[in-house]
Enzyme design. Sequence first.
Site, short mmCIF file in Angstrom:
data_model
loop_
_atom_site.label_atom_id
_atom_site.label_comp_id
_atom_site.label_asym_id
_atom_site.label_seq_id
_atom_site.Cartn_x
_atom_site.Cartn_y
_atom_site.Cartn_z
N SER A 287 8.22 10.37 6.31
CA SER A 287 8.53 10.59 4.83
C SER A 287 6.95 10.03 3.97
O SER A 287 6.39 9.30 4.36
CB SER A 287 9.58 9.75 4.15
OG SER A 287 9.31 8.23 4.11
N ASP A 288 7.24 10.45 2.81
CA ASP A 288 6.24 10.02 1.71
C ASP A 288 6.65 8.60 1.36
O ASP A 288 7.85 8.21 1.72
CB ASP A 288 5.99 10.96 0.38
CG ASP A 288 4.43 10.89 0.13
OD1 ASP A 288 3.96 9.73 0.25
OD2 ASP A 288 3.95 11.93 -0.51
N TRP A 289 5.97 7.86 0.62
CA TRP A 289 6.37 6.79 0.16
C TRP A 289 7.72 6.54 -0.55
O TRP A 289 7.81 7.09 -1.82
CB TRP A 289 5.37 6.09 -0.88
CG TRP A 289 5.30 4.64 -1.08
CD1 TRP A 289 6.11 3.88 -2.04
CD2 TRP A 289 4.46 3.61 -0.57
NE1 TRP A 289 5.88 2.76 -2.10
CE2 TRP A 289 4.94 2.34 -1.30
CE3 TRP A 289 3.58 3.40 0.17
CZ2 TRP A 289 4.28 1.06 -0.98
CZ3 TRP A 289 2.73 2.25 0.48
CH2 TRP A 289 3.22 1.12 -0.01
#
Length: 742
Positions: A287-289
């Site tokens: 995932s992104d942040w």
Amino acid sequence: MTLKHAFIILIASFVFPAASEAGAAPDGNALNAKVSALLQQMTLEEKVGQLVQYSSSEEVTGPHSQSNVAAEIRAGRCGSMLNVVGADATRAMQDIAMKESRLKIPLLFGYDVIHGFRTIFPQNLGQSASWDLEAIESAERIAATEAASAGVHWTFAPMVDIARDPRWGRIAEGSGEDPFLGAAIARARVLGFQGGDLSRKDTVMACVKHYAAYGAAQAGRDYFTTDVPEITLRDVYLPPFRAAIEAGAGSLMPAFNDLNGVPCSANSFLLTQVLRKEWGFDGLVVSDWMAIQQLIAHGIAADEREACLKSMNAGMDMDMEGLVYLHELAGLVKNGQVSMTRLDAAVTAVLLAKARLGLLDDPYRYCDSALEARSQLMPASLAAARELARKSCVLLKNEKKILPLAKGLRIALVGPLADSKRGMLGSWTAQGKESEAITLRAALEERFPSAVTYAQGCAIQGDSRDGFAAAKKAARRADIVIAVLGERWDMTGEGSCRTDLDLPGNQQALLEMLHATGTPVVVVLMTGRPLTLEKALPFMDALLIAWYPGTKGGPAVVDVLTGAYNPSGKLTVSFPRSTGQIPIFYGHKATGRPQDDAKPREQFLSNYLDAPNTPEFPFGFGLSYTRFNILKPALSAAEMSMNGSIEVTATLANQGDRDGEEVVQLYVHDIAGSVTRPVRELKGFAKVYVRKHGSVPVSFTLRPADLAFTKADMSFDPEPGRFEVFLGNDSNAPKIGEFELK
């Protein structure tokens, strides 16, 4: 002597040779067996732990969890770390996993290495303007070498988002508006990072991002909604991702945005149907942040438990810094909402990444401080950074051939970016140091001792004109003004979107004042995006786009200004006349009421009342100090069979007095398809070096696969019909013929 770089890159079947793909990768069956054996020893909680990524508190790129990470590693509740950098720092943290956890599974260390690690290369959009795949791949090879020596296993790059709206700040991180060129550059970047064998100590695992259509955010606003028809998604936004996957990218990151109503972090169409089933991807999806947690804000999950369920079952393997998997995933597996099969697949992806990097055999193989010390800022790396910065510069205007600079000139150097070390580096500078960047002022004063008078003139933003008087005085006493204008480094990049793309602050007024002195004005523009320059262009005699050129940017730009290097850059994104034209791109569809741009405006046609349809500067455009002409263009045949091909040939002649490189560009137009087709599509390019008064033959091969597109039923094939062919120096290339596909 003839020198030819033939870059005939096919979306479905790339033929670009990668010298870095030497050596054989470890046996896949052996790696799978090792991972399988390890998986069988793991408890449910340890499996979940492998899917959890924490960030170091030393360097964060978003909201931070502030957890006791060391304790989590000891307990087997952390599989990866973000933002831990340095051979000694990574060794210390790896020690915790290898000496204090039950199964002693090594950590995977990730970091954002976007356009260089310690040696900073031009911002990515600038690199793409070089149209030089070998130079771009070499830049990533250097970045990988520096990063790997500092304990980094994994880079969250390349960003391959197609972007056609320069209001969006992250346009700076990609390769522009075209899927064909974007796919070619995506492949080159992956090959640079990974080489042919991830187990080598000088490689890092690539993470292609942001999947998908992140660059199509409504209103050019970061993280915002995207609505993209599936045909457009497949033909425009997905090709660079597929190219990166086919090049062997080991991981992928979904985008923050929702796509057609489903956030990418929980989008099973993207993560399972297309990525894994259609493309056969067997790597790691991260995932992104905190993106999984953000499914609640998107409005498709009521709480973290539902966010975890939807993201995991859609195909997300690892949770970056959100801790949603840590808190919720085991319970969902226990109650059967997430199957053990799905969990094991995610854990296997993480463990295989570690195995492919050689970490299961030697967890400390990237923890060599002596190697780190001698790998940073090597002379060859700095030379490569300077060369790519030169190649990235795009000359857009040069009235009366004011450039290159003549000898003996008195120079007034003006502008808020003329002496900005930080401004040279742009956003996402990894371990690049401001103190190591060389500004244009420093380089120009070294090249022209005692001939340069510097005056800042004004700040990048703000209304103050306190510096105008000194700038005017310097201009009046000079033979030429070099005005270094543009955006502050943090005005582009993530979360840095703008509605007004004119020169910020008082820079337009400064430019007009300089022009009024009567001294010729050369503008060097530093920016991470296209700006609207319609008001500024009349007040400059020459315009050179330098982007954010990196550690060696100053000397590189001076090389171009003086003619030590003949500019060869070409735009990879259209420059609009005004924000009202956005989004603007060359490969748009036709309309039932088209306006012929060569004719006066007519009512009831597709046009504006107050501006032409055309951009200020088109995709593919860039000037040179010499004069190139494309002679004797020809097609080898008037017909192409479904298993045949056609050769497009021409002679590139340098009819000027300087050696130089030119990018010859091939475009086609499908005259009548079963769905509407773009008015032009890039299908080949060649960056060719030609000596003064010399000529070089160029050739391209077109095959039916190059003409394929996504149809209404989502099939992807070429269709019989007639095609126009254009060959030239930019996207306005002249038509050279037609052929029929039968």
